[in-house]
Design a protein around this motif. Structure first.
Motif, PDB file in Angstrom:
ATOM      1  N   MET A   1      -1.696  -1.249   2.825  1.00 37.96           N
ATOM      2  CA  MET A   1      -2.543  -0.560   1.854  1.00 37.96           C
ATOM      3  C   MET A   1      -3.391  -1.543   1.053  1.00 37.96           C
ATOM      4  SD  MET A   1      -0.029   2.406   0.324  1.00 37.96           S
ATOM      5  CE  MET A   1      -1.257   2.807  -0.916  1.00 37.96           C
ATOM      6  N   ALA A   2      -2.785  -2.670   0.662  1.00 33.95           N
ATOM      7  CA  ALA A   2      -3.515  -3.673  -0.123  1.00 33.95           C
ATOM      8  C   ALA A   2      -4.620  -4.324   0.691  1.00 33.95           C
ATOM      9  CB  ALA A   2      -2.543  -4.734  -0.629  1.00 33.95           C
ATOM     10  N   ALA A   3      -4.432  -4.430   2.007  1.00 36.93           N
ATOM     11  CA  ALA A   3      -5.431  -5.088   2.852  1.00 36.93           C
ATOM     12  C   ALA A   3      -6.694  -4.246   3.006  1.00 36.93           C
ATOM     13  CB  ALA A   3      -4.835  -5.399   4.222  1.00 36.93           C
ATOM     14  N   ILE A   4      -6.573  -2.921   2.891  1.00 37.26           N
ATOM     15  CA  ILE A   4      -7.736  -2.045   3.124  1.00 37.26           C
ATOM     16  C   ILE A   4      -8.880  -2.341   2.154  1.00 37.26           C
ATOM     17  CG2 ILE A   4      -8.536   0.350   3.070  1.00 37.26           C
ATOM     18  CD1 ILE A   4      -5.814   1.187   4.147  1.00 37.26           C
ATOM     19  N   PRO A   5      -8.682  -2.306   0.836  1.00 44.00           N
ATOM     20  CA  PRO A   5      -9.811  -2.582  -0.066  1.00 44.00           C
ATOM     21  C   PRO A   5     -10.314  -4.018   0.038  1.00 44.00           C
ATOM     22  CG  PRO A   5      -7.768  -2.408  -1.302  1.00 44.00           C
ATOM     23  CD  PRO A   5      -7.465  -1.950   0.081  1.00 44.00           C
ATOM     24  N   ILE A   6      -9.414  -4.969   0.315  1.00 46.63           N
ATOM     25  CA  ILE A   6      -9.853  -6.367   0.440  1.00 46.63           C
ATOM     26  C   ILE A   6     -10.809  -6.518   1.615  1.00 46.63           C
ATOM     27  CG2 ILE A   6      -9.066  -8.712   0.939  1.00 46.63           C
ATOM     28  CD1 ILE A   6      -6.479  -8.047  -0.545  1.00 46.63           C
ATOM     29  N   LEU A   7     -10.444  -5.950   2.744  1.00 46.11           N
ATOM     30  CA  LEU A   7     -11.297  -6.033   3.931  1.00 46.11           C
ATOM     31  C   LEU A   7     -12.612  -5.295   3.724  1.00 46.11           C
ATOM     32  CD1 LEU A   7      -8.515  -5.432   6.599  1.00 46.11           C
ATOM     33  CD2 LEU A   7      -9.834  -7.542   6.344  1.00 46.11           C
TER      34      LEU A   7
ATOM     35  N   ALA B   1       6.973  -4.000  11.129  1.00 50.50           N
ATOM     36  CA  ALA B   1       6.810  -5.453  11.124  1.00 50.50           C
ATOM     37  C   ALA B   1       6.047  -5.932   9.890  1.00 50.50           C
ATOM     38  CB  ALA B   1       6.101  -5.908  12.399  1.00 50.50           C
ATOM     39  N   ILE B   2       5.158  -5.081   9.369  1.00 53.58           N
ATOM     40  CA  ILE B   2       4.419  -5.375   8.142  1.00 53.58           C
ATOM     41  C   ILE B   2       4.655  -4.236   7.160  1.00 53.58           C
ATOM     42  CG2 ILE B   2       2.114  -5.626   7.116  1.00 53.58           C
ATOM     43  CD1 ILE B   2       1.191  -7.003   9.607  1.00 53.58           C
ATOM     44  N   PRO B   3       5.039  -4.534   5.916  1.00 56.63           N
ATOM     45  CA  PRO B   3       5.280  -3.471   4.929  1.00 56.63           C
ATOM     46  C   PRO B   3       4.036  -2.596   4.716  1.00 56.63           C
ATOM     47  CG  PRO B   3       6.134  -5.575   4.129  1.00 56.63           C
ATOM     48  CD  PRO B   3       5.340  -5.874   5.367  1.00 56.63           C
ATOM     49  N   LEU B   4       4.261  -1.327   4.499  1.00 51.26           N
ATOM     50  CA  LEU B   4       3.142  -0.402   4.294  1.00 51.26           C
ATOM     51  C   LEU B   4       2.326  -0.773   3.067  1.00 51.26           C
ATOM     52  CD1 LEU B   4       4.742   3.070   5.139  1.00 51.26           C
ATOM     53  CD2 LEU B   4       3.725   1.379   6.666  1.00 51.26           C
ATOM     54  N   LYS B   5       2.986  -1.286   2.033  1.00 53.71           N
ATOM     55  CA  LYS B   5       2.262  -1.674   0.826  1.00 53.71           C
ATOM     56  C   LYS B   5       1.274  -2.800   1.120  1.00 53.71           C
ATOM     57  CE  LYS B   5       5.874  -0.342  -2.466  1.00 53.71           C
ATOM     58  NZ  LYS B   5       6.826  -0.827  -3.503  1.00 53.71           N
TER      59      LYS B   5
END
Length: 514
Positions: A311-317, A304-308
């Motif tokens: 991955m991008a959300a991890i460092p932002i959070l 439902a959500i692309p893996l990329k």
């Protein structure tokens, strides 16, 4: 007759610029073939070529295999970096080596499968073309059984972008094929295709495709993630666990505006940090989650959500959590970093160790309490830490009990991602009950301690809390045994009416005892 009009492929041996597999010829033969189609009495329809990552499947095999390998063997990071130094194709070849890959669990896109079905029904040949390694591509092709051949990367050639376009032109000729793709890497291929078909194409790619002078682009319908999908991936419903940061304020009876404000900031910091770890854990457990009865619906597992994007959300959070944590105090930031380190260790190693995993989970809950105490400058009680460790150890064991019970009921083999066996079910239940009742014992000893008289005017009322705790723990074990417990006991406690009433009654007794 319809059967007489079907394309009958014949083959001629010729050098090819990339890997191409045809029926009856192994990849290792290295004697490439190009396809020549002849149809008696009619012009043969163009073949349909389908991309794999992001198109046929709502996932990315490079990301999947990388996180899967790191999850099982964290030390393989060095080997992965060494392979990447030789090129992206070498990295893909290295990651395709493990045998844990199961094509049956991948999130296949129904619209693309329907396009393939229609093409085959119309007498067209269908081919799979991917930049993923040939081992994985062949596995997918064999599993679906709908392709006339496939193209893929090997150890030295990364079949993406221009290379893929050249290979398809060599095989079918320019404008000799239709192509279904999804992202910028497919632009060179679309330039050589007769018909452009796209799915899940980003806005930038759509804009470039709109500039094509050829025929209109066909966009296959697809569902886009909304805020609910993102909230599910971030596990917003799990934020209730971070309310433990308020526990030192409540148990010490030190209600100040500054203390409450710092506790709120600590709650936000832990929530952001926890979400980054939840996503990381989902990436590591993709293949295992897809085989789970409820985890298969997680946004990353089901595509439902692309893996990329995950991955991008991890460092932002994580950076957001650090920013909030540093605004509280440096000591609290240290606790937050310790929480992140322990949770990361759990995701990559500790969760695969029997008993160590549940102790770690209990410790992570206790760290939230410590973080709340540090944020509010309150000395946390040893009684409180001991109680938290035991009660959360019990909840972690109940969680494992529910997972093992589900596997045994479904006649599934022992889990490969956990160091438990289905036969451990009874001992896990006994340990869960023992830890829960130990928590009640610690609470009763606390009531008898001198510290209680300094905090409560009517400490005798606290004796009524013990039976309520015994009731809730015993009921949780009974419901788990009856298969009526949620996968996460904490989430169950938040949603269950009886549990909420029990928690409310305990809170009322604590307030009355002050």
């Amino acid at each position: 007759m319809q059967s007489e009009l079907k394309a009958k492929p014949t083959y001629r041996t010729a050098p090819a610029s990339g890997p191409y597999e045809t029926p009856g010829r192994s990849y290792e033969d290295r004697e490439w073939t190009t396809l020549e189609i002849q149809t008696p009495g009619s012009r043969n329809p163009r073949p349909l070529v389908v991309d794999l990552d992001g198109t046929l499947i709502a996932s990315d095999l490079l990301i999947e295999t990388a996180f899967s390998e790191l999850g099982r063997h964290p030390h393989s990071l060095i080997e992965m970096l060494a392979a990447l130094s030789r090129g992206k194709a070498a990295l893909k070849h290295r990651l395709a080596a493990p045998s844990a890959f199961d094509p049956a669990t991948l999130p296949y896109d129904p619209e693309v499968l329907e396009a393939i079905r229609k093409a085959r029904a119309g007498g067209r040949s269908v081919y799979l073309a991917s930049a993923s390694n040939r081992r994985l591509v062949e596995s997918v092709a064999d599993h679906l059984g709908v392709f006339d051949g496939w193209f893929a990367s090997d150890e030295t050639t990364n079949l993406a972008g221009i290379r893929k376009a050249e290979q398809l032109v060599t095989t079918f000729g320019e404008r000799g094929f239709d192509y279904i793709g999804n992202d910028a890497a497919d632009l060179p291929v679309w330039e050589k295709a007769a018909t452009v078909i796209a799915i899940r194409a980003p806005a930038g790619v759509r804009k470039k495709l709109a500039l094509r002078a050829a025929e209109e682009v066909e966009y296959l319908p697809c569902s886009l993630p909304n805020w609910r999908t993102w909230a599910k991936m971030l596990r917003v419903h799990q934020y209730a666990k971070n309310a433990l940061v308020f526990l030192p304020l409540i148990t010490s009876h030190l209600f100040t505006l500054q203390g409450f404000a710092n506790a709120v900031l600590a709650f936000i910091a832990f929530s952001l940090c926890a979400s980054s770890i939840y996503i990381l854990n989902d990436l590591v457990d993709l293949q295992d989650d897809r085989g789970h009865r409820s985890k298969c619906k997680r946004p990353l597992a089901c595509g439902a959500i692309p893996l990329k994007h995950g991955m991008a959300a991890i460092p932002i959070l994580f950076l957001g959590a650090l920013a909030v944590g540093s605004a509280i105090s440096l000591p609290f930031l240290g606790v937050l970093l310790g929480y992140f380190a322990l949770t990361t260790a759990y995701s990559f190693a500790l969760k695969r160790m029997m008993v160590v995993d549940v102790i770690t989970l209990a410790a992570l809950y206790s760290v939230r309490v410590i973080g709340g105490a540090v944020a509010t400058s309150i000395v946390v009680s040893e009684w409180l830490l001991a109680f938290c460790m035991m009660i959360f150890m019990s909840l972690a064991l109940i969680k494992r009990y529910v997972e093992l019970a589900a596997r045994r009921d479904a006649n599934l083999p022992d889990p490969t991602s956990r160091d438990y066996r289905n036969s451990d079910l009874d001992i896990v239940a006994a340990l869960a009950a023992a830890a829960g009742f130990n928590a009640v014992t610690i609470f009763t000893l606390y009531i008898s301690s001198p510290a209680v008289k300094q905090l409560y005017s009517h400490p005798g009322i606290l004796w009524l809390v013990g039976p309520l705790l015994l009731f809730w723990i015993s009921r949780a074990m009974m419901l788990a045994s009856r298969r009526q417990m949620d996968d996460d006991p904490v989430v169950f406690a938040i949603k269950d009416r009886t549990s909420l009433m029990t928690i409310g009654a305990i809170a009322a007794l604590l307030f009355a005892a002050i």
